[in-house]
Design a protein around this motif. Structure first.
Motif, short mmCIF file in Angstrom:
data_model
loop_
_atom_site.label_atom_id
_atom_site.label_comp_id
_atom_site.label_asym_id
_atom_site.label_seq_id
_atom_site.Cartn_x
_atom_site.Cartn_y
_atom_site.Cartn_z
N MET A 158 7.57 -14.03 0.68
CA MET A 158 7.45 -15.45 0.40
C MET A 158 6.06 -15.97 0.73
N THR A 159 5.07 -15.11 0.54
CA THR A 159 3.69 -15.46 0.85
C THR A 159 2.79 -15.10 -0.34
N ASP A 160 1.80 -15.92 -0.59
CA ASP A 160 0.83 -15.69 -1.66
C ASP A 160 -0.49 -15.19 -1.08
N PRO A 161 -1.35 -14.56 -1.92
CA PRO A 161 -2.71 -14.29 -1.47
C PRO A 161 -3.41 -15.61 -1.17
N PRO A 162 -4.32 -15.66 -0.21
CA PRO A 162 -4.85 -14.51 0.54
C PRO A 162 -4.02 -14.10 1.76
N ASP A 163 -3.05 -14.94 2.15
CA ASP A 163 -2.23 -14.59 3.32
C ASP A 163 -1.47 -13.29 3.08
N HIS A 164 -0.90 -13.15 1.87
CA HIS A 164 -0.14 -11.95 1.54
C HIS A 164 -1.04 -10.72 1.63
N THR A 165 -2.23 -10.81 1.08
CA THR A 165 -3.17 -9.67 1.09
C THR A 165 -3.50 -9.27 2.51
N ARG A 166 -3.72 -10.25 3.35
CA ARG A 166 -4.08 -10.01 4.75
C ARG A 166 -2.93 -9.34 5.51
N LEU A 167 -1.71 -9.81 5.30
CA LEU A 167 -0.57 -9.25 6.01
C LEU A 167 -0.19 -7.87 5.46
N ARG A 168 -0.20 -7.74 4.16
CA ARG A 168 0.17 -6.45 3.57
C ARG A 168 -0.82 -5.36 3.96
N GLY A 169 -2.08 -5.77 4.17
CA GLY A 169 -3.08 -4.81 4.59
C GLY A 169 -2.76 -4.16 5.93
N LEU A 170 -1.96 -4.86 6.75
CA LEU A 170 -1.53 -4.28 8.02
C LEU A 170 -0.51 -3.17 7.81
N LEU A 171 0.37 -3.35 6.81
CA LEU A 171 1.49 -2.44 6.64
C LEU A 171 1.21 -1.26 5.70
N THR A 172 0.46 -1.51 4.65
CA THR A 172 0.26 -0.48 3.62
C THR A 172 -0.19 0.86 4.19
N THR B 254 14.13 7.41 -16.36
CA THR B 254 13.84 6.03 -16.77
C THR B 254 13.35 5.21 -15.59
N ALA B 255 12.24 4.52 -15.76
CA ALA B 255 11.70 3.68 -14.68
C ALA B 255 12.69 2.56 -14.36
N HIS B 256 12.73 2.16 -13.09
CA HIS B 256 13.64 1.09 -12.67
C HIS B 256 12.91 0.09 -11.79
N LEU B 257 13.60 -1.01 -11.49
CA LEU B 257 13.02 -2.09 -10.70
C LEU B 257 13.75 -2.29 -9.37
N ALA B 258 14.40 -1.25 -8.88
CA ALA B 258 15.16 -1.39 -7.63
C ALA B 258 14.27 -1.84 -6.47
N PHE B 259 13.00 -1.47 -6.51
CA PHE B 259 12.06 -1.87 -5.45
C PHE B 259 11.17 -3.03 -5.88
N GLY B 260 11.50 -3.66 -7.00
CA GLY B 260 10.66 -4.72 -7.51
C GLY B 260 9.50 -4.16 -8.31
N HIS B 261 8.46 -4.98 -8.48
CA HIS B 261 7.30 -4.58 -9.28
C HIS B 261 6.15 -5.52 -8.96
N GLY B 262 4.95 -5.01 -9.11
CA GLY B 262 3.78 -5.85 -8.94
C GLY B 262 3.39 -6.07 -7.49
N LEU B 263 2.78 -7.21 -7.24
CA LEU B 263 2.22 -7.53 -5.93
C LEU B 263 3.25 -7.46 -4.81
N HIS B 264 4.48 -7.85 -5.10
CA HIS B 264 5.52 -7.93 -4.07
C HIS B 264 6.49 -6.74 -4.13
N ARG B 265 6.09 -5.66 -4.75
CA ARG B 265 6.94 -4.47 -4.74
C ARG B 265 7.16 -4.03 -3.30
N CYS B 266 8.35 -3.55 -2.99
CA CYS B 266 8.73 -3.18 -1.62
C CYS B 266 7.73 -2.20 -1.02
N VAL B 267 7.13 -2.58 0.11
CA VAL B 267 6.13 -1.72 0.75
C VAL B 267 6.79 -0.48 1.35
N GLY B 268 8.08 -0.55 1.64
CA GLY B 268 8.79 0.57 2.25
C GLY B 268 9.55 1.44 1.27
#
Length: 438
Positions: free
Chosen positions: A117-131, A363-377
């Motif tokens: 529920m976060t947009d860049p740049p906050d999302h980018t900053r936080l995701r950078g910790l986890l990736t 077949t590709a699926h979307l169980a983990f989402g897609h794009g910027l907010h795709r599940c990091v785990g």
């Protein structure tokens, strides 16, 4: 006055003006006690099957105006290709829903944060910790830990047998212990967090129930971060505090840990429980887990993810501006919800969409989402599924349902994360039945 407080205040005011208009009354989703019935069919299923209404809507139009809630238009996206397009569109949509929290003063734990529920740049900053912690190379270090937890769970099942509840002793036990170890949290919180996890995704009580449970779990995790500031643990929370803790406050790290914790066990628990349920009905696939090649095992895992897709809808998107969405006129501030479950069963994309079939495995699926907010785990979830389900098949090749009454399983109603609450199984072949067939 702290600079961070001023920046946050300015950002909130700006978002409110963009999303609702400067002088408009703001909606408060946390006061919503019931979701209107006509909006709920994307969150309901008949066993493992989607409701016919979902397929009907997808056939007629892959994007439909579902209705309105809190004065906001709500659009539902059900087509696979249309869903991918929305999930990947960073320019037309925002994931920040803080404008739906009304105007009353809230505690830190009542806020909304994390990655979903976060947009860049906050999302980018936080995701950078986890990736970096969730790359395949880094996850490799967890293989021994996961294997040991799986073996312990299977040992416990065998000792408690011959009939056990697979949801509690397998589905919940394994991912909960893995995520506790990963984050560096004590297992003593097990019972409390199991109940909170279920409540976080249950929309039967509207926003009141969801946000109440979220506040309780986030409060605990913020306090955990505060405690580890002075004595960092061995897990992910402690490692982040040691390396970059000075760059993030307790609320940010608590929200991040909340997202990892919630996504790391509730969705995986659903996949393991429902996956075992499907496999007991498909002995060919169950046998592949026991004796197949790595590629064959991975094929079973991917098809389970597509077919079951426990996360039924993606995080809502909020339109930043008026635009056309596949023939629908979406106004600024409208809510766009992607049905991941419907997209994964789109006949325009999947050969046999409503069946568990290994022919769909490529077949590709979307169980983990897609794009910027795709599940990091996502890769961690795959590792857990592979280890747990292959371990189950090898230890208990004759696993079978211990009841014929599907009603006993308690499939969840109106839950963002779909699952079942009970799965009684017989671990080994029933001696009485074996004697009858001899």
């Amino acid at each position: 006055m702290p600079i961070t407080w001023v920046k946050e205040r300015v950002r909130k005011i700006a978002m409110r003006r963009v999303m609702r208009g400067q002088d408009s009354a703001l909606p408060d989703i946390t006061t919503l006690r019931k979701v209107p019935d006509h909006l709920t069919y994307p969150l309901r299923r008949n066993g493992l099957d989607l409701l016919p209404e979902v397929a009907d809507v997808r056939t007629q139009e892959p994007v439909t105006l579902l209705g309105s809630v809190l004065g906001l238009d709500l659009f539902l996206v059900t087509g696979y290709h249309e869903s991918r397009a929305v999930l990947a569109d960073r320019s037309s949509y925002s994931n920040d829903m803080r404008h739906l929290l009304g105007t009353r003063q809230r505690s830190d734990a009542e806020g909304i944060g994390g990655l979903g529920m976060t947009d860049p740049p906050d999302h980018t900053r936080l995701r950078g910790l986890l990736t970096p912690e969730f790359t395949m190379r880094r996850l490799k270090r967890l293989e021994g830990l996961i294997d040991g937890i799986v073996e312990d769970a299977l040992d416990g099942m065998e000792a408690a047998g011959p009939v056990v509840d697979l949801v509690q002793r397998f589905g919940f036990e394994i991912p909960f212990r893995v995520i506790c170890d990963l984050l560096g949290m004590p297992e003593e919180v097990r019972d409390e967090f199991h109940g909170l996890g279920v409540a976080r995704f249950d929309v039967s009580q509207g926003g009141v129930g969801v946000f109440g449970a979220a506040t309780d779990s986030r409060t605990f995790l913020i306090e955990t971060v505060k405690q580890q500031r002075s004595d960092p643990g061995e897990g992910l929370i402690g490692e982040i505090i040691r390396n970059k803790g000075h760059e993030y406050d307790d609320v940010e790290l608590g929200g991040l840990a909340d997202g990892v914790f919630l996504g790391g066990y509730e969705t995986s628990a659903s996949m393991l429980s429902m996956g075992a349920y499907v496999l007991m009905q498909r002995p060919d696939a169950y046998e592949l887990l026991r004796s197949g090649t790595r590629a064959e095992v991975d094929g079973v895992i991917e098809e389970l993810l597509r077919y079951l897709c426990p996360v039924q809808i993606a995080f809502p998107r909020f339109a930043k501006e008026d635009h056309d969405l596949y023939g629908k006129q979406v106004k600024k501030g409208s809510v766009v919800v992607v049905s991941l479950a419907a997209a994964n069963r789109d006949p325009a994309h999947v050969p046999t969409p409503d069946q568990f079939s290994l022919e769909n495995a490529e077949t590709a699926h979307l169980a983990f989402g897609h794009g910027l907010h795709r599940c990091v785990g996502a890769e961690l979830a795959r590792m857990e599924m592979r280890a747990a389900l292959t371990g189950l098949a090898r230890r208990f090749p004759d696993l079978a349902m211990a009841t014929e009454d599907v009603g006993e399983l308690g499939f969840r109603d109106l839950s963002i994360v779909y699952s079942l609450d009970k799965l009684p199984v017989r671990l080994n072949a029933d001696p009485a039945l074996a004697a009858e067939s001899a």
